[in-house]
Design a protein around this motif. Structure first.
Motif, short mmCIF file in Angstrom:
data_model
loop_
_atom_site.label_atom_id
_atom_site.label_comp_id
_atom_site.label_asym_id
_atom_site.label_seq_id
_atom_site.Cartn_x
_atom_site.Cartn_y
_atom_site.Cartn_z
N VAL A 152 0.83 -1.20 0.00
CA VAL A 152 0.00 0.00 0.00
C VAL A 152 0.86 1.26 0.00
N ALA A 153 2.14 1.14 0.36
CA ALA A 153 3.05 2.29 0.34
C ALA A 153 4.48 1.80 0.49
N ARG A 154 5.40 2.57 -0.07
CA ARG A 154 6.82 2.34 0.15
C ARG A 154 7.42 3.55 0.83
N LEU A 155 8.26 3.30 1.83
CA LEU A 155 8.86 4.35 2.63
C LEU A 155 10.36 4.35 2.41
N ALA A 156 10.91 5.49 2.03
CA ALA A 156 12.34 5.58 1.74
C ALA A 156 12.92 6.84 2.37
N ILE A 157 14.22 6.81 2.65
CA ILE A 157 14.94 7.99 3.12
C ILE A 157 15.23 8.86 1.91
N ASP A 158 14.59 10.04 1.84
CA ASP A 158 14.72 10.86 0.64
C ASP A 158 14.22 12.27 0.93
N GLY A 159 15.10 13.14 1.41
CA GLY A 159 14.72 14.52 1.64
C GLY A 159 13.90 14.74 2.88
N ALA A 160 13.29 15.91 2.98
CA ALA A 160 12.52 16.30 4.15
C ALA A 160 11.59 17.43 3.77
N PRO A 161 10.48 17.59 4.49
CA PRO A 161 9.56 18.70 4.20
C PRO A 161 10.11 20.03 4.69
N GLU A 162 9.63 21.12 4.09
CA GLU A 162 9.97 22.46 4.56
C GLU A 162 9.14 22.80 5.79
N PRO A 163 9.67 23.62 6.69
CA PRO A 163 8.87 24.05 7.85
C PRO A 163 7.61 24.79 7.41
N ILE A 164 6.57 24.72 8.24
CA ILE A 164 5.33 25.44 7.98
C ILE A 164 4.96 26.23 9.24
N GLU A 165 4.08 27.22 9.09
CA GLU A 165 3.72 28.09 10.20
C GLU A 165 2.91 27.37 11.27
N THR A 166 2.20 26.32 10.92
CA THR A 166 1.27 25.69 11.84
C THR A 166 1.87 24.54 12.65
N ALA A 167 3.16 24.30 12.53
CA ALA A 167 3.77 23.18 13.27
C ALA A 167 5.18 23.56 13.68
N ALA A 168 5.63 22.98 14.79
CA ALA A 168 6.99 23.22 15.28
C ALA A 168 8.01 22.73 14.26
N GLU A 169 9.15 23.41 14.18
CA GLU A 169 10.16 23.09 13.17
C GLU A 169 10.73 21.69 13.34
N PHE A 170 10.77 21.17 14.58
CA PHE A 170 11.39 19.85 14.78
C PHE A 170 10.63 18.74 14.09
N TYR A 171 9.36 19.00 13.71
CA TYR A 171 8.62 17.97 12.98
C TYR A 171 9.18 17.74 11.58
N THR A 172 10.04 18.62 11.09
CA THR A 172 10.67 18.41 9.78
C THR A 172 11.89 17.51 9.87
#
Length: 284
Positions: free
Chosen positions: A137-157
């Motif tokens: 149903v999905a494949r998970l790989a190490i590949d980049g990271a999301p950019e920070p957003i205003e609605t969440a703490a930066e450590f979630y990236t």
């Protein structure tokens, strides 16, 4: 009920309703890392990390899944979708309980592909999530990271850190007591009520054949997904609930914190990670 209070507070902090954007990985991001196997813990601890999601119906290319101890954040272009997950040596369960930014759109979005996942297997340096039929149903790989957003703490990236809480969450549970028979999925399906319930309220839990559960302590509801692994190992997700006080029994909290399920005759026992009894129920 502390388990649910934490979930309510977390959801309240994140459900801010601002618009969010997810973009391709920036070159300045350090490569995400994963947590290696640790002695005495389940192999599921290897799922903890920040993963690029691919081969998944309904998700765009720049989607990441951050799996931390007991909780996840799925990064979409609209913001984040949050939920709860649990896993053992091969068993996997997950359910959504919140979202932020434009991902809300009047209601919490569903993640059918993630909630249909019941197992996982190693796929190179990443993982493949599979459903009951063994289909990916999905494949998970190490590949980049999301950019920070205003609605969440930066450590979630960033990938989660290996902490004592993480190790504790994935520690293999103690065996069932010798006089308790391990529960099977077929045995758990149905409605269960705590022993000694007065009948003035309606504390209960119902395990559905589709892997979902709903319950109440008599005033406050709860629910999520559930599964049973080898030797009675029990896995459940849960989300926010109301916090009304009343006579009853903390059945949803029992389900959310149980790591073992077994039978003493016809009585269902839910036990914690150390093999201590949390609750005892009978068919309703």
């Amino acid at each position: 009920m502390r388990h649910f209070m934490v979930a309510v507070l977390a959801a309240a902090l994140l459900l801010t309703g601002c618009t969010a954007h997810s973009t391709p990985p920036a070159a300045s991001h350090a490569p995400p890392t994963t947590i290696p196997p640790v002695s005495g813990t389940s192999t599921a601890i290897g799922l903890v990390g920040l993963w690029r999601v691919s081969d998944t119906a309904g998700e765009r290319p720049y989607t990441w899944l951050r799996l931390d101890a007991n909780e996840f954040q799925l990064w979409r272009e609209c913001g984040m979708v949050m939920g709860s997950w649990s896993a053992g040596e091969s068993v996997f369960v997950a359910s959504v309980f919140g979202a932020d930014g434009a991902c809300v759109e009047g209601r919490v979005p569903s993640l059918d592909w993630l909630e249909s996942a019941t197992s996982y297997e190693r796929d190179g340096e990443g993982w493949t999530l599979t459903d009951d039929d063994g289909a990916a149903v999905a494949r998970l790989a190490i590949d980049g990271a999301p950019e920070p957003i205003e609605t969440a703490a930066e450590f979630y990236t960033r990938p989660p850190e290996l902490t004592g809480e993480t190790l504790a969450a994935f520690r293999r549970p103690a065996p069932l007591p010798p006089n308790i028979a391990a529960a099977t999925p077929e045995q758990l399906v149905g409605r269960w009520e705590p022993i000694g319930s007065t009948g003035t309220t309606d504390p209960h839990v119902e395990f559905a054949i589709d892997g979902s559960w709903l319950g109440s302590d008599g005033c406050n509801g709860g629910g999520g997904r559930w599964a049973v692994g080898p030797d009675g190992q029990f896995f459940a997700t849960s989300g926010p609930t109301t916090l009304m006080g009343c006579d009853g029994a903390f059945v949803p909290s029992w389900v959310a914190t149980a790591r073992l399920a077994g039978f003493d005759g016809t009585r269902l026992l839910l036990l914690d990670q150390e093999g201590r009894e949390i609750g005892r129920l009978v068919r309703g």
